[in-house]
Design an enzyme around this catalytic site. Structure first.
Site, PDB file in Angstrom:
ATOM      1  N   ASP A  14      -4.826   0.649 -16.369  1.00 54.10           N
ATOM      2  CA  ASP A  14      -5.455  -0.824 -15.827  1.00 54.10           C
ATOM      3  C   ASP A  14      -6.470  -1.533 -17.217  1.00 54.10           C
ATOM      4  O   ASP A  14      -7.083   0.434 -17.241  1.00 54.10           O
ATOM      5  CB  ASP A  14      -5.812  -0.421 -14.576  1.00 54.10           C
ATOM      6  CG  ASP A  14      -6.594  -1.241 -13.841  1.00 54.10           C
ATOM      7  OD1 ASP A  14      -7.549  -1.347 -12.830  1.00 54.10           O
ATOM      8  OD2 ASP A  14      -7.508  -2.431 -15.108  1.00 54.10           O
ATOM      9  N   GLY A  36      -4.906 -12.135 -12.941  1.00 55.62           N
ATOM     10  CA  GLY A  36      -4.424 -11.302 -13.638  1.00 55.62           C
ATOM     11  C   GLY A  36      -5.492 -10.169 -14.022  1.00 55.62           C
ATOM     12  O   GLY A  36      -6.317  -9.646 -13.234  1.00 55.62           O
ATOM     13  N   ASP A  38      -8.016 -11.338 -16.051  1.00 55.51           N
ATOM     14  CA  ASP A  38      -8.692 -12.269 -16.143  1.00 55.51           C
ATOM     15  C   ASP A  38      -9.410 -11.654 -14.689  1.00 55.51           C
ATOM     16  O   ASP A  38     -10.414 -11.724 -15.029  1.00 55.51           O
ATOM     17  CB  ASP A  38      -8.732 -13.120 -16.522  1.00 55.51           C
ATOM     18  CG  ASP A  38     -10.216 -14.275 -16.310  1.00 55.51           C
ATOM     19  OD1 ASP A  38      -9.760 -15.328 -16.584  1.00 55.51           O
ATOM     20  OD2 ASP A  38     -11.209 -13.794 -16.297  1.00 55.51           O
ATOM     21  N   SER A 121      -0.803 -13.489 -22.480  1.00 53.60           N
ATOM     22  CA  SER A 121      -0.421 -14.664 -22.619  1.00 53.60           C
ATOM     23  C   SER A 121       1.701 -14.112 -21.910  1.00 53.60           C
ATOM     24  O   SER A 121       1.462 -14.853 -21.814  1.00 53.60           O
ATOM     25  CB  SER A 121       0.116 -14.756 -24.388  1.00 53.60           C
ATOM     26  OG  SER A 121      -0.829 -16.562 -24.543  1.00 53.60           O
ATOM     27  N   THR A 122       1.447 -12.961 -21.782  1.00 48.26           N
ATOM     28  CA  THR A 122       2.740 -12.608 -21.762  1.00 48.26           C
ATOM     29  C   THR A 122       2.431 -12.023 -20.071  1.00 48.26           C
ATOM     30  O   THR A 122       3.718 -11.848 -19.609  1.00 48.26           O
ATOM     31  CB  THR A 122       3.334 -11.054 -21.834  1.00 48.26           C
ATOM     32  OG1 THR A 122       1.754  -9.572 -21.571  1.00 48.26           O
ATOM     33  CG2 THR A 122       3.020 -11.139 -23.316  1.00 48.26           C
ATOM     34  N   GLY A 123       1.419 -12.356 -19.323  1.00 48.74           N
ATOM     35  CA  GLY A 123       2.158 -12.467 -18.045  1.00 48.74           C
ATOM     36  C   GLY A 123       2.438 -14.029 -17.288  1.00 48.74           C
ATOM     37  O   GLY A 123       3.097 -14.562 -17.193  1.00 48.74           O
TER      38      GLY A 123
HETATM   39  N1  APR Z   1      -4.715  -4.372 -16.490  1.00 55.95           N
HETATM   40  C1  APR Z   1      -4.116  -4.293 -18.206  1.00 55.95           C
HETATM   41  N2  APR Z   1      -3.411  -5.281 -18.318  1.00 55.95           N
HETATM   42  C2  APR Z   1      -3.083  -6.107 -17.135  1.00 55.95           C
HETATM   43  C3  APR Z   1      -4.206  -6.020 -15.581  1.00 55.95           C
HETATM   44  C4  APR Z   1      -5.141  -4.740 -15.755  1.00 55.95           C
HETATM   45  N3  APR Z   1      -5.738  -4.806 -14.931  1.00 55.95           N
HETATM   46  N4  APR Z   1      -3.751  -6.777 -15.075  1.00 55.95           N
HETATM   47  C5  APR Z   1      -2.526  -7.958 -15.270  1.00 55.95           C
HETATM   48  N5  APR Z   1      -2.398  -7.306 -17.021  1.00 55.95           N
HETATM   49  C6  APR Z   1      -1.552  -7.838 -17.564  1.00 55.95           C
HETATM   50  C7  APR Z   1      -0.077  -8.256 -17.168  1.00 55.95           C
HETATM   51  O1  APR Z   1       0.879  -7.372 -16.405  1.00 55.95           O
HETATM   52  C8  APR Z   1       0.631  -9.112 -18.558  1.00 55.95           C
HETATM   53  O2  APR Z   1       1.120  -8.234 -18.805  1.00 55.95           O
HETATM   54  O3  APR Z   1      -1.528  -8.244 -18.803  1.00 55.95           O
HETATM   55  C9  APR Z   1      -0.658  -9.098 -19.262  1.00 55.95           C
HETATM   56  C10 APR Z   1      -1.038 -10.772 -19.282  1.00 55.95           C
HETATM   57  O4  APR Z   1      -1.140 -11.088 -18.229  1.00 55.95           O
HETATM   58  P1  APR Z   1      -2.486 -12.224 -17.364  1.00 55.95           P
HETATM   59  O5  APR Z   1      -3.176 -11.520 -16.744  1.00 55.95           O
HETATM   60  O6  APR Z   1      -1.201 -12.852 -16.359  1.00 55.95           O
HETATM   61  O7  APR Z   1      -2.501 -12.930 -18.184  1.00 55.95           O
HETATM   62  P2  APR Z   1      -2.010 -14.409 -19.369  1.00 55.95           P
HETATM   63  O8  APR Z   1      -0.999 -14.324 -19.185  1.00 55.95           O
HETATM   64  O9  APR Z   1      -2.625 -14.669 -20.093  1.00 55.95           O
HETATM   65  O10 APR Z   1      -2.406 -15.764 -18.894  1.00 55.95           O
HETATM   66  C11 APR Z   1      -4.138 -15.914 -18.714  1.00 55.95           C
HETATM   67  O11 APR Z   1      -4.082 -16.002 -16.247  1.00 55.95           O
HETATM   68  O12 APR Z   1      -4.936 -14.990 -15.093  1.00 55.95           O
HETATM   69  C12 APR Z   1      -5.193 -15.914 -14.903  1.00 55.95           C
HETATM   70  O13 APR Z   1      -7.275 -16.834 -16.085  1.00 55.95           O
HETATM   71  C13 APR Z   1      -6.286 -16.292 -17.165  1.00 55.95           C
HETATM   72  O14 APR Z   1      -6.080 -18.482 -16.366  1.00 55.95           O
HETATM   73  C14 APR Z   1      -5.104 -17.050 -17.432  1.00 55.95           C
HETATM   74  C15 APR Z   1      -3.740 -16.435 -17.931  1.00 55.95           C
END
Ligand code: APR
Length: 187
Positions: A14, A36, A38, A121-123
């Site tokens: 995390d 996520g 963020d 961007s991979t989430g």
């Molecule tokens: N620590 C590390 N990695 C994390 C955590 C954490 N606490 N929480 C989630 N992740 C990982 C996800 O599993 C994924 O592999 O971060 C990666 C990016 O996923 P997202 O957080 O969904 O970000 P992204 O794909 O860039 O999408 C961004 O999602 O949360 C919203 O406000 C954000 O609109 C924006 C979008």
């Protein structure tokens, strides 16, 4: 070994719990928080983070802006906005590369010596991990080779699947079968 790769460390965890000088947030263009990573970063940092972000006036896709870390273990948070995956024909690769380059511009400007990235961007944004990690590792290796004061770059993968993708790609790079810095290596 491709220059710069010796500074790269891949972990599962995390990112809000990592004690390091700067962490990168995969934000959206409002910079006002979301889900996520963020959401996690804003939850741990506390309300002052959102107050500072509010003054930044948002962030373009592919750009990055820096704030303090507040209640996070990290001193700084670099917020970057990755591209939403739309099939790969809308400049997504280049926009993702710019996220890393702009983060490293701020690393250079502030003489930051260590930084942790999530898998941008991979989430929620749906960018295929195998394609994203090649871009990420190429840009991180390039910055590692160029920035003498930068001595550690962590990629903090939230799940084992993402970590495996990064590890496989980094192994390819280290074995020299794929130099992440060459442009058209089926990135
Ligand atoms: N620590 C590390 N990695 C994390 C955590 C954490 N606490 N929480 C989630 N992740 C990982 C996800 O599993 C994924 O592999 O971060 C990666 C990016 O996923 P997202 O957080 O969904 O970000 P992204 O794909 O860039 O999408 C961004 O999602 O949360 C919203 O406000 C954000 O609109 C924006 C979008």
């Amino acid at each position: 070994m491709a220059p710069g790769t010796e500074k790269i460390h891949l972990i599962q965890g995390d990112i809000t719990r990592v004690k390091i000088q700067a962490i990168v947030n995969a934000a959206n263009s409002s910079l006002l928080g979301g889900g996520g990573v963020d959401g996690a970063i804003h939850r741990v940092a506390g309300p002052e983070l959102r107050e500072e972000c509010r003054k930044l006036g948002g962030c373009e896709t592919g750009d990055a802006k820096i704030t303090k870390g507040y209640r996070l273990p990290a001193q700084w948070v670099i917020h970057t906005v990755g591209p939403v995956w739309r099939g790969g024909e809308h400049g997504e690769d280049e926009l993702l590369a710019w996220c890393y380059r702009r983060c490293f511009d701020l690393v250079r400007e502030l003489n930051i010596t260590e930084i942790a990235f999530p898998s941008i961007s991979t989430g929620a944004y749906g960018f295929p991990v195998d394609r994203a990690c090649r871009i990420a590792l190429r840009e991180i290796a390039r910055a590692g080779a160029e920035l003498d004061r930068l001595h550690r770059v962590l990629v903090v993968c939230f799940d084992a699947g993402t970590l495996n993708e990064y590890q496989a790609t980094l192994r390819e790079v280290l074995s020299g079968t794929k130099d992440p810095r060459t442009k058209n290596q089926n990135q």
